[in-house]
Enzyme design. Structure first.
Site, PDB file in Angstrom:
ATOM      1  N   ASP A  32       8.465 -10.254   8.811  1.00  0.00           N
ATOM      2  CA  ASP A  32       9.609 -10.781   7.894  1.00  0.00           C
ATOM      3  C   ASP A  32       9.631 -12.251   7.912  1.00  0.00           C
ATOM      4  O   ASP A  32      10.231 -12.936   9.221  1.00  0.00           O
ATOM      5  CB  ASP A  32      10.990  -9.954   8.273  1.00  0.00           C
ATOM      6  CG  ASP A  32      11.933 -10.484   7.236  1.00  0.00           C
ATOM      7  OD1 ASP A  32      11.961 -11.064   6.412  1.00  0.00           O
ATOM      8  OD2 ASP A  32      12.931  -9.545   7.421  1.00  0.00           O
ATOM      9  N   GLU A  82       1.829 -33.959  26.732  1.00  0.00           N
ATOM     10  CA  GLU A  82       1.283 -33.187  27.441  1.00  0.00           C
ATOM     11  C   GLU A  82       0.115 -32.862  26.754  1.00  0.00           C
ATOM     12  O   GLU A  82      -0.480 -31.699  27.144  1.00  0.00           O
ATOM     13  CB  GLU A  82       2.207 -32.013  27.771  1.00  0.00           C
ATOM     14  CG  GLU A  82       2.718 -31.496  26.558  1.00  0.00           C
ATOM     15  CD  GLU A  82       3.378 -30.167  26.821  1.00  0.00           C
ATOM     16  OE1 GLU A  82       2.938 -29.036  27.452  1.00  0.00           O
ATOM     17  OE2 GLU A  82       4.708 -30.195  26.564  1.00  0.00           O
ATOM     18  N   CYS A 114       7.266 -30.850  28.265  1.00  0.00           N
ATOM     19  CA  CYS A 114       8.048 -31.488  27.225  1.00  0.00           C
ATOM     20  C   CYS A 114       8.991 -32.414  27.888  1.00  0.00           C
ATOM     21  O   CYS A 114       9.692 -33.097  27.096  1.00  0.00           O
ATOM     22  CB  CYS A 114       8.655 -30.511  26.299  1.00  0.00           C
ATOM     23  SG  CYS A 114       7.722 -29.310  25.604  1.00  0.00           S
ATOM     24  N   THR A 155       5.554 -21.406  16.522  1.00  0.00           N
ATOM     25  CA  THR A 155       6.217 -22.201  17.041  1.00  0.00           C
ATOM     26  C   THR A 155       5.512 -23.725  17.617  1.00  0.00           C
ATOM     27  O   THR A 155       5.609 -24.224  18.488  1.00  0.00           O
ATOM     28  CB  THR A 155       7.117 -21.716  18.479  1.00  0.00           C
ATOM     29  OG1 THR A 155       6.019 -21.403  19.398  1.00  0.00           O
ATOM     30  CG2 THR A 155       7.911 -20.637  18.128  1.00  0.00           C
ATOM     31  N   SER A 204       9.957 -17.901  29.290  1.00  0.00           N
ATOM     32  CA  SER A 204      10.046 -19.161  29.202  1.00  0.00           C
ATOM     33  C   SER A 204      11.429 -19.687  28.769  1.00  0.00           C
ATOM     34  O   SER A 204      11.865 -20.684  29.053  1.00  0.00           O
ATOM     35  CB  SER A 204       8.953 -19.982  28.318  1.00  0.00           C
ATOM     36  OG  SER A 204       9.164 -19.634  26.791  1.00  0.00           O
ATOM     37  N   HIS A 236      16.272 -29.927  23.985  1.00  0.00           N
ATOM     38  CA  HIS A 236      14.682 -30.085  23.728  1.00  0.00           C
ATOM     39  C   HIS A 236      14.545 -28.579  22.817  1.00  0.00           C
ATOM     40  O   HIS A 236      15.422 -27.767  22.857  1.00  0.00           O
ATOM     41  CB  HIS A 236      13.909 -29.474  24.947  1.00  0.00           C
ATOM     42  CG  HIS A 236      12.590 -29.024  24.630  1.00  0.00           C
ATOM     43  ND1 HIS A 236      11.712 -29.676  23.948  1.00  0.00           N
ATOM     44  CD2 HIS A 236      11.935 -28.105  25.132  1.00  0.00           C
ATOM     45  CE1 HIS A 236      10.634 -29.239  23.576  1.00  0.00           C
ATOM     46  NE2 HIS A 236      10.575 -27.921  24.604  1.00  0.00           N
ATOM     47  N   LYS A 245      20.932 -21.272  21.290  1.00  0.00           N
ATOM     48  CA  LYS A 245      21.045 -20.572  22.539  1.00  0.00           C
ATOM     49  C   LYS A 245      21.393 -21.336  23.784  1.00  0.00           C
ATOM     50  O   LYS A 245      22.412 -20.595  24.298  1.00  0.00           O
ATOM     51  CB  LYS A 245      19.623 -19.925  22.867  1.00  0.00           C
ATOM     52  CG  LYS A 245      19.268 -18.591  22.038  1.00  0.00           C
ATOM     53  CD  LYS A 245      17.924 -18.196  22.643  1.00  0.00           C
ATOM     54  CE  LYS A 245      17.143 -17.208  21.723  1.00  0.00           C
ATOM     55  NZ  LYS A 245      17.586 -16.013  21.632  1.00  0.00           N
ATOM     56  N   ASN A 279       7.456 -27.639  17.106  1.00  0.00           N
ATOM     57  CA  ASN A 279       7.325 -28.084  18.598  1.00  0.00           C
ATOM     58  C   ASN A 279       6.637 -29.515  18.661  1.00  0.00           C
ATOM     59  O   ASN A 279       5.370 -29.386  18.306  1.00  0.00           O
ATOM     60  CB  ASN A 279       7.048 -27.001  19.332  1.00  0.00           C
ATOM     61  CG  ASN A 279       7.661 -27.447  20.766  1.00  0.00           C
ATOM     62  OD1 ASN A 279       8.214 -28.341  21.089  1.00  0.00           O
ATOM     63  ND2 ASN A 279       7.352 -26.363  21.745  1.00  0.00           N
ATOM     64  N   SER A 311       8.323 -27.090  30.619  1.00  0.00           N
ATOM     65  CA  SER A 311       8.032 -25.977  31.164  1.00  0.00           C
ATOM     66  C   SER A 311       7.483 -26.301  32.624  1.00  0.00           C
ATOM     67  O   SER A 311       6.808 -27.353  32.885  1.00  0.00           O
ATOM     68  CB  SER A 311       7.082 -25.030  30.441  1.00  0.00           C
ATOM     69  OG  SER A 311       7.731 -24.486  29.432  1.00  0.00           O
TER      70      SER A 311
HETATM   71  P1  HMG Z   1       8.791 -12.925  19.376  1.00  0.00           P
HETATM   72  O1  HMG Z   1       8.755 -12.152  20.759  1.00  0.00           O
HETATM   73  O2  HMG Z   1       7.725 -12.564  18.564  1.00  0.00           O
HETATM   74  O3  HMG Z   1      10.238 -12.978  18.786  1.00  0.00           O
HETATM   75  O4  HMG Z   1       8.861 -14.614  19.673  1.00  0.00           O
HETATM   76  P2  HMG Z   1      11.434 -12.015  19.040  1.00  0.00           P
HETATM   77  O5  HMG Z   1      11.349 -10.683  18.990  1.00  0.00           O
HETATM   78  O6  HMG Z   1      12.113 -12.517  20.347  1.00  0.00           O
HETATM   79  O7  HMG Z   1      12.202 -12.683  17.764  1.00  0.00           O
HETATM   80  C1  HMG Z   1      12.804 -13.983  17.781  1.00  0.00           C
HETATM   81  C2  HMG Z   1      14.160 -14.065  17.262  1.00  0.00           C
HETATM   82  O8  HMG Z   1      14.007 -13.667  15.845  1.00  0.00           O
HETATM   83  C3  HMG Z   1      15.073 -13.147  17.840  1.00  0.00           C
HETATM   84  O9  HMG Z   1      16.587 -13.516  17.934  1.00  0.00           O
HETATM   85  C4  HMG Z   1      15.191 -11.721  17.138  1.00  0.00           C
HETATM   86  O10 HMG Z   1      16.433 -11.183  16.929  1.00  0.00           O
HETATM   87  C5  HMG Z   1      15.209 -12.687  15.641  1.00  0.00           C
HETATM   88  P3  HMG Z   1      17.346 -13.772  19.157  1.00  0.00           P
HETATM   89  O11 HMG Z   1      17.586 -12.257  19.537  1.00  0.00           O
HETATM   90  O12 HMG Z   1      16.480 -14.346  20.356  1.00  0.00           O
HETATM   91  O13 HMG Z   1      18.541 -14.638  19.054  1.00  0.00           O
HETATM   92  N1  HMG Z   1      14.487 -11.754  14.298  1.00  0.00           N
HETATM   93  C6  HMG Z   1      14.931 -11.683  13.223  1.00  0.00           C
HETATM   94  N2  HMG Z   1      15.919 -12.512  12.718  1.00  0.00           N
HETATM   95  C7  HMG Z   1      16.259 -12.377  11.393  1.00  0.00           C
HETATM   96  N3  HMG Z   1      15.526 -11.443  10.619  1.00  0.00           N
HETATM   97  C8  HMG Z   1      14.550 -10.886  11.245  1.00  0.00           C
HETATM   98  C9  HMG Z   1      14.252 -10.866  12.552  1.00  0.00           C
HETATM   99  N4  HMG Z   1      13.392 -10.551  13.227  1.00  0.00           N
HETATM  100  C10 HMG Z   1      13.689 -10.792  14.630  1.00  0.00           C
HETATM  101  N5  HMG Z   1      13.756  -9.861  10.160  1.00  0.00           N
HETATM  102  C11 HMG Z   1       8.967 -16.560  21.061  1.00  0.00           C
HETATM  103  C12 HMG Z   1       9.438 -15.526  19.972  1.00  0.00           C
HETATM  104  C13 HMG Z   1       9.907 -17.730  21.248  1.00  0.00           C
HETATM  105  C14 HMG Z   1       9.114 -15.679  22.545  1.00  0.00           C
HETATM  106  C15 HMG Z   1       7.533 -16.985  20.735  1.00  0.00           C
HETATM  107  O14 HMG Z   1       7.483 -17.651  19.550  1.00  0.00           O
HETATM  108  C16 HMG Z   1       6.852 -17.868  21.854  1.00  0.00           C
HETATM  109  O15 HMG Z   1       6.300 -17.172  22.869  1.00  0.00           O
HETATM  110  N6  HMG Z   1       7.117 -19.220  21.551  1.00  0.00           N
HETATM  111  C17 HMG Z   1       6.428 -20.203  22.535  1.00  0.00           C
HETATM  112  C18 HMG Z   1       7.091 -20.405  23.915  1.00  0.00           C
HETATM  113  C19 HMG Z   1       8.575 -21.114  23.487  1.00  0.00           C
HETATM  114  O16 HMG Z   1       8.732 -21.734  22.693  1.00  0.00           O
HETATM  115  N7  HMG Z   1       9.519 -20.985  24.483  1.00  0.00           N
HETATM  116  C20 HMG Z   1      10.894 -21.614  24.400  1.00  0.00           C
HETATM  117  C21 HMG Z   1      11.413 -21.983  25.880  1.00  0.00           C
HETATM  118  S1  HMG Z   1      10.205 -22.615  26.701  1.00  0.00           S
HETATM  119  C22 HMG Z   1      10.120 -24.449  26.184  1.00  0.00           C
HETATM  120  O17 HMG Z   1      10.948 -25.033  25.419  1.00  0.00           O
HETATM  121  C23 HMG Z   1       9.010 -25.504  26.794  1.00  0.00           C
HETATM  122  C24 HMG Z   1       7.981 -25.592  25.619  1.00  0.00           C
HETATM  123  O18 HMG Z   1       8.509 -26.567  24.762  1.00  0.00           O
HETATM  124  C25 HMG Z   1       6.757 -26.213  26.341  1.00  0.00           C
HETATM  125  C26 HMG Z   1       6.736 -27.279  27.372  1.00  0.00           C
HETATM  126  O19 HMG Z   1       7.739 -27.695  28.077  1.00  0.00           O
HETATM  127  O20 HMG Z   1       5.805 -28.209  27.380  1.00  0.00           O
HETATM  128  C27 HMG Z   1       7.564 -24.529  24.968  1.00  0.00           C
END
Ligand code: HMG
Length: 393
Positions: A32, A82, A114, A155, A204, A236, A245, A279, A311
């Site tokens: 969605d 990175e 990051c 992302t 993460s 970040h 969050k 990102n 990370s």
């Molecule tokens: P996912 O598991 O597919 O998503 O991937 P989800 O099921 O957790 O859903 C995401 C959000 O959408 C949730 O919101 C759902 O409820 C909502 P929340 O409950 O968390 O507030 N949702 C909806 N909302 C409206 N309508 C709908 C609907 N369906 C679901 N229909 C995940 C999400 C972020 C895990 C994935 O994209 C991912 O792995 N991303 C990469 C990792 C990342 O960005 N991590 C962030 C923290 S680590 C960081 O910031 C470091 C980084 O930048 C790297 C570095 O430092 O170098 C990554």
């Protein structure tokens, strides 16, 4: 010359030459679109042109900053990334030439996911404290790549921020307290043999929240302000919902009694650019700061937090105050134009670009001229990367 006020004097950005709407990715992945728009807080992401990379994006972001600062004042260039392009030569050395900086400049690349642009900013502040006549140029530039079809795919993104750190800064005076936090965790990493990152998405998010709270506690222990005394928070932003969050989490962690509308107003103006770029790793928290400064509200004298996370994991929490007269230094219309100028590509075009095909000869190849930026990565000849200035288009 001596000054006790050190901080960010100028700040600019660049991003990939194309954009894809996340609704197009949602359709292919059977998701969605609201999951990405509202659930992640992302509407689109930047995609790089064939002749763009971290050097061309970083140098493009830095060009207006260098032109305004004056090349002779810059004696240090710190390049945070990175997504490095070489195991030994700094991307900053290529950027140094493209920017026309003089030879008497120290150049180095910094890495810690990051986070490293914030380390660069602190190192820069120390150099400026020693010699207040110099300006340090920090470039943060990254291209975020995950496996196609993975939950992390929406992302991705690409962007660069460039800023100068100086005495008597025009934008943000850094306050002395800074909180730091390091813990060896495997939430996200990219081994040398991989182009895409390995990520444990949900862990993460927890690692990010724990590290930012740890850095905030240290900030308080170092004499930093109470949560309630901070007006705005730049986090970040791997996706902008993460900032919301983190802000709710930190408010609770700090025991702050702040109404929900105030919490929203403290972070919402930081999200405008990252929501459309995706990102940008090292650049992300500084694109949050740039969006905040470009916001029409007058921020003069407000205390702004920078909550940086990389990370692996390292976090830092620090604050600065917005200088009076800062609006004369910002380029609001320019940044909006950079985003608006990216042509939208469809999912098939995006997929063709993102699929990583082994090159028949990785030591020699040319890139099509696609970028509208001031510099291009023309290709590789005998294993040497060729960068050139582009004619204005
Ligand atoms: P996912 O598991 O597919 O998503 O991937 P989800 O099921 O957790 O859903 C995401 C959000 O959408 C949730 O919101 C759902 O409820 C909502 P929340 O409950 O968390 O507030 N949702 C909806 N909302 C409206 N309508 C709908 C609907 N369906 C679901 N229909 C995940 C999400 C972020 C895990 C994935 O994209 C991912 O792995 N991303 C990469 C990792 C990342 O960005 N991590 C962030 C923290 S680590 C960081 O910031 C470091 C980084 O930048 C790297 C570095 O430092 O170098 C990554």
């Amino acid at each position: 010359m001596s000054s006790s006020v050190i901080g960010i004097d100028d700040l600019a950005m660049a991003t990939g030459g194309f954009r894809i709407d996340l609704a197009d990715i949602a359709e292919r992945l059977g998701a969605d679109p609201a999951k990405y728009y509202r659930g992640l807080g992302q509407t689109e992401m930047s995609v790089v042109a064939e002749d763009e990379d971290i050097v061309t994006l970083g140098a493009a972001a830095a060009l207006p900053v260098v032109e305004r600062a004056g090349r002779e004042r810059i004696r240090t260039l710190l390049f945070a990334t990175e997504t490095g392009i070489d195991q030994s030569k700094s991307a900053g050395v290529y950027a140094h030439r493209l920017l026309g900086l003089p030879p008497n400049v120290r150049v180095v690349e910094l890495k810690q996911a990051c986070y490293s642009a914030t380390a660069a900013m602190q190192f820069a502040a120390a150099l400026v404290a020693r010699n207040p006549a110099e300006k340090v140029l920090v470039i943060a530039s990254d291209i975020a790549r995950y496996e196609l079809g993975s939950t992390a795919e929406p992302t991705q993104g690409a962007g660069a921020a460039a800023f100068t750190v100086s005495a008597d800064p025009a934008l943000l005076a850094l306050e002395p307290a800074a909180g730091v936090f390091t813990e060896d965790v495997m939430d996200f990493w990219r081994p040398n043999h991989r182009v895409t990152a390995i990520v444990d998405g949900h862990s993460s998010i927890s690692a990010y929240l724990d590290a930012v709270a740890g850095a905030f506690d240290d900030y308080r222990a170092q004499g930093g302000s109470a949560f309630e005394a901070i007006n705005r928070f730049c986090y970040h932003q791997p996706f902008t919902k993460m900032a919301a969050k983190a802000h709710q989490y930190l408010a609770k962690h700090a025991g702050a009694d702040v109404p929900t509308e105030t919490l929203t107003a403290q972070v919402a103006p930081t999200m405008g650019y990252n929501r459309r770029i995706g990102n940008s790793y090292t650049a992300s928290v500084y694109l949050a700061l740039l969006a905040l400064l470009d916001d029409p509200a007058d921020l003069t004298g407000e205390r702004v937090a920078i909550a940086s996370y990389g990370s692996g994991a390292v976090a830092e929490f620090l604050t600065g105050t917005v200088m009076s007269g800062y609006r004369a230094q910002i380029r609001n219309g320019t940044n909006e134009q950079i985003l608006a100028d990216r042509p939208r590509i469809d999912d098939n075009t995006y997929l063709a670009r993102q699929r990583i095909m082994p090159r028949s000869d990785p030591s020699n190849y040319g890139n099509r001229h696609e970028t509208r930026g001031p510099f291009r990565f023309a290709g590789v000849r005998e294993d040497q990367r060729i960068y050139e200035a582009t004619a204005p288009r």
